[in-house]
Design a protein around this motif. Structure first.
Motif, PDB file in Angstrom:
ATOM      1  N   TYR A 103      -6.508  -2.115  -3.436  1.00  0.00           N
ATOM      2  CA  TYR A 103      -6.669  -1.682  -2.053  1.00  0.00           C
ATOM      3  C   TYR A 103      -6.318  -0.212  -1.988  1.00  0.00           C
ATOM      4  N   SER A 158       0.811  -1.221   0.000  1.00  0.00           N
ATOM      5  CA  SER A 158       0.000   0.000   0.000  1.00  0.00           C
ATOM      6  C   SER A 158       0.844   1.271   0.000  1.00  0.00           C
ATOM      7  N   ASP A 159       2.128   1.180   0.417  1.00  0.00           N
ATOM      8  CA  ASP A 159       2.994   2.356   0.435  1.00  0.00           C
ATOM      9  C   ASP A 159       3.858   2.481  -0.830  1.00  0.00           C
ATOM     10  N   ASN A 216      -9.207   2.753   3.321  1.00  0.00           N
ATOM     11  CA  ASN A 216      -9.127   1.434   3.952  1.00  0.00           C
ATOM     12  C   ASN A 216     -10.148   0.490   3.328  1.00  0.00           C
ATOM     13  N   LYS A 250      -5.595   2.759   0.409  1.00  0.00           N
ATOM     14  CA  LYS A 250      -5.235   2.984   1.807  1.00  0.00           C
ATOM     15  C   LYS A 250      -6.019   4.125   2.435  1.00  0.00           C
TER      16      LYS A 250
END
Length: 699
Positions: free
Chosen positions: A342, A249-250, A347, A344
């Motif tokens: 996904y 996610s990063d 969420n 972030k």
């Protein structure tokens, strides 16, 4: 609408002998631990949270299934399975109580423990003391409760006006959709010579990872492209195949699949390809899509759901412990759920539910709760991107060559941008409504004939067009060509040119020919059309659901499979053209159906089994289990011979064995027909070819 799931602050819920862990979706009675399927978990939570009322079947349909209609049998099965799961040596008492012709209720007292404190659900009055309105909706007569309800509505009304618009659930409408046609320009992103596949954009939109097969090689290399400075990094080995699955996610790490001679492993590597590269777990089936979720979790599409190799469900894996739990529950009459994204900042996980006749776009939490259907389409949603400005999703419809912008705030499509160019793109990943990553079409879809007597393969059609569903009829080959928006049927005789046949352009999926009656059969999602050898329409058979398979049987009859509108059940029918009547066969879970001999029929079930059914006795006389390979099972019957293809291999099925008769190597078979004219099989094939990695830009 009643509450369906617990808050994230809930640590556990105890009732009777059981302790429920909402995060892991497990129950434990001190001795036995059981993982609940997402549907059963959702029903159990729903009953506990709304334990002060009788839950009707319509409540379950509206709040749990979130559909317009659910078959009573499906509800009965789910409640029966839930009761079985909730029984143990320590828990023998009733947990779910049935109220005759009213519904269900949760019987024991439940205690909720939060991560910071512990409270109990208030003691409830006996269910029998509840009275019902004319709509059979349970209510209580306490004046204090009435006052509290009114006050709650007033408070909620004030809060509701303050909520962000994405919390407002609106009906999707395209009355105000902005529609434009634009000539996009193409920009080459890489100059390597070979085959580009599976492009995935990073969450921060600065990087792209893709798989690449160098010219003259058969191994796949993992390549990272920096979209800012244009630099490339790659990792590969001649004996291994690298395939990207998704991103953390990063945007700092990449999940990828490593395969070699039957070995399948999932790895994670840092974007510098140096500081971190670690094996995560082994995979039995080829994992294609997934992504990092939160701290140390990986959500992916896991195949072999309910024993079906082509059916997938979303699975959340703890990368530290290796524990997994399922977060989606696809219909068995479908291809399952495919991970898309996904996000972030929300969420939220977005995934595609691939039905036989359409797809649905869903949004859910990482634990599978609060699932919400956002959109329905006849065409696949292969990848999506989130655009924070405007709270929107963007994806590309490659059937219509159209970029689609969807607002999460209004739950509707707000813009459609059609590419004027009549080109076909693959592995597309939109950056925004104005730009997209893609590869030029990486496949050659050609047609071959295979003589069964001399075992010789011969090319019939090889060009740059996309063609499929090839048959031999009237001394010519007929096949369907795909165009943007519609299909057309062509014919070819000998070495002559491809000539447009006298059939209308439409969305038909297959063409069949019966050599005895000399009739054509065109299969659409919602109907079948029968034509004479002179292309005159003779009959139309309309379906109430979706047609998933159709074949000519003996004596010119037609056998077809229809999937119900709710995608819960499939039905097999035999239609007589002369009598204009159909009758239903007593076969369940069928995906393909044909007549083998006079009274013997063969069908492929959703359980990956080939069954022989004798219509005289009404019994299944034999069943063959098919190998679990993740590749589609394709069958064809001709002259009392059964042929079976899987991937590049072609087999002949005998009484007790399956014999390999041809391997097409790099060519994958996705359609097959039989012709008695030369005792041959006709294959529609697909093969990877060299292509380009592109960036499409709106001027």
């Amino acid at each position: 609408m009643n509450e369906v799931s617990f808050s994230r602050t809930v640590k556990k819920v105890t009732f009777g002998a059981w302790s429920l862990d909402p995060k892991r979706q497990c129950i434990f009675d001190g001795e036995v631990e059981r993982e609940l399927e997402p549907l059963l978990f959702k029903i159990l939570c729903y009953l506990i949270i709304n334990n002060e009322q009788i839950i009707t079947r319509q409540d379950l349909v509206d709040d749990v299934w979130c559909q317009n209609y659910v078959d009573d049998n499906a509800i009965n099965r789910a409640m029966s399975e839930l009761r079985k799961v909730l029984k143990s040596d320590r828990q023998r008492g009733v947990v779910v109580k049935t109220h005759y012709r009213k519904g269900y209720s949760f019987f024991p007292d439940a205690h909720i423990e939060y991560f910071d404190k512990k409270i109990s659900i208030p003691e409830k009055e006996p269910i029998e003391s509840i009275i019902t309105t004319s709509a059979d909706k349970p209510i209580r007569t306490s004046p204090l409760k009435v006052v509290m309800i009114i006050l709650a509505f007033l408070i909620f009304g004030i809060i509701y006006t303050k909520l962000p618009s994405d919390y407002t659930k609106l009906t999707s409408s395209e009355a105000d959709v902005k529609i434009t046609k634009v000539n996009f320009s193409e920009q080459f992103l890489s100059w390597m010579t070979g085959k580009y596949t599976r492009v995935i954009l990073s969450p921060n939109k600065a990087l792209a990872v893709f798989s690449f097969i160098p010219r003259g090689q058969d191994h796949e290399v993992l390549v990272l492209k920096n979209l800012i400075d244009g630099s490339e990094s790659k990792i590969g080995d001649k004996n291994l195949k690298y395939y990207p699955i998704g991103w953390s996610s990063d945007s700092n790490r990449i999940f990828y699949r490593l395969t070699s001679e039957g070995v399948c492993e999932v790895w994670q590597i840092s974007t510098d390809f140096i500081s971190y590269n670690s094996h995560l777990f082994d995979c039995q089936n080829g994992i294609k899509k997934g992504g990092g979720v939160g701290d140390g979790h990986f959500v992916y599409s896991k195949h072999d759901y309910r024993g079906r190799d082509q059916l997938s469900a979303l699975t959340n894996r703890d990368l530290q412990t290796g524990e997994e739990f399922q977060i989606s529950s696809p219909n068995l009459n479908s291809y399952g759920d495919e991970f898309l994204l996904y996000e972030k900042s929300l969420n939220a996980i977005f995934f595609e539910r691939h039905l036989f006749d359409s797809v649905e776009l869903y949004m859910t939490d990482p634990d599978g709760s609060n699932q919400s259907k956002l959109f329905e389409s006849k065409n696949r949603i292969w990848s999506i991107n989130y655009v924070k400005e405007g709270n929107k999703l963007v994806w590309f419809d490659n059937q219509k060559n159209e970029l689609i912008e969807y607002s999460l705030s209004t739950k509707s499509v707000v813009q459609r941008v059609t590419l004027n160019e009549d080109k076909v793109y693959a592995s597309h990943h939109p950056i925004s409504i104005d730009e997209m990553l893609a590869v030029s079409y990486p496949f050659a879809q050609d047609i071959y004939r295979f003589n069964l007597d001399i075992k010789e393969l011969e090319s019939v059609i090889q060009d740059d067009e996309i063609q499929f569903s090839a048959i031999y009829a009237k001394n010519e080959f007929y096949f369907i060509k795909r165009y943007v928006g519609n299909n057309a049927i062509y014919r070819k005789k000998g070495a002559g040119e491809n000539i447009r046949a006298d059939f209308p352009s439409s969305n038909y999926r297959s063409i069949k020919f019966d050599e005895h009656s000399e009739r054509f059969l065109l299969a659409y999602p919602e109907r079948l059309e029968v034509y004479s050898k002179d292309f005159e329409l003779l009959d139309t058979i309309f379906a109430t659901g979706t047609i998933v398979s159709a074949e000519f049987l003996l004596e010119g009859r037609i056998g077809y499979i229809e999937l119900s509108k709710e995608h819960l059940n499939s039905s097999v029918f035999i239609y007589s053209i002369n009598e204009k009547q159909r009758h239903k066969m007593p076969l369940k879970h069928a995906l393909w159906f044909d007549q083998y001999k006079d009274s013997v029929y063969i069908y492929l079930s959703s359980k990956d089994e080939l069954s022989y059914f004798d219509s005289r006795t009404g019994d299944v006389v034999k069943t063959l289990s098919l190998p679990n390979t993740g590749e589609p099972h394709i069958f064809e019957i001709g002259n009392e011979q059964i042929f079976y293809s899987r991937g590049s291999k072609v087999f002949q099925v005998y009484d007790d064995e399956i014999e390999l008769i041809k391997n097409l190597g790099a060519k994958q078979i996705f359609d097959m027909s039989y012709s008695s004219h030369e005792n041959e099989l006709i294959f529609s094939t697909v093969e990877e070819v060299e292509n380009q990695l592109l960036k499409l830009l709106r001027p």
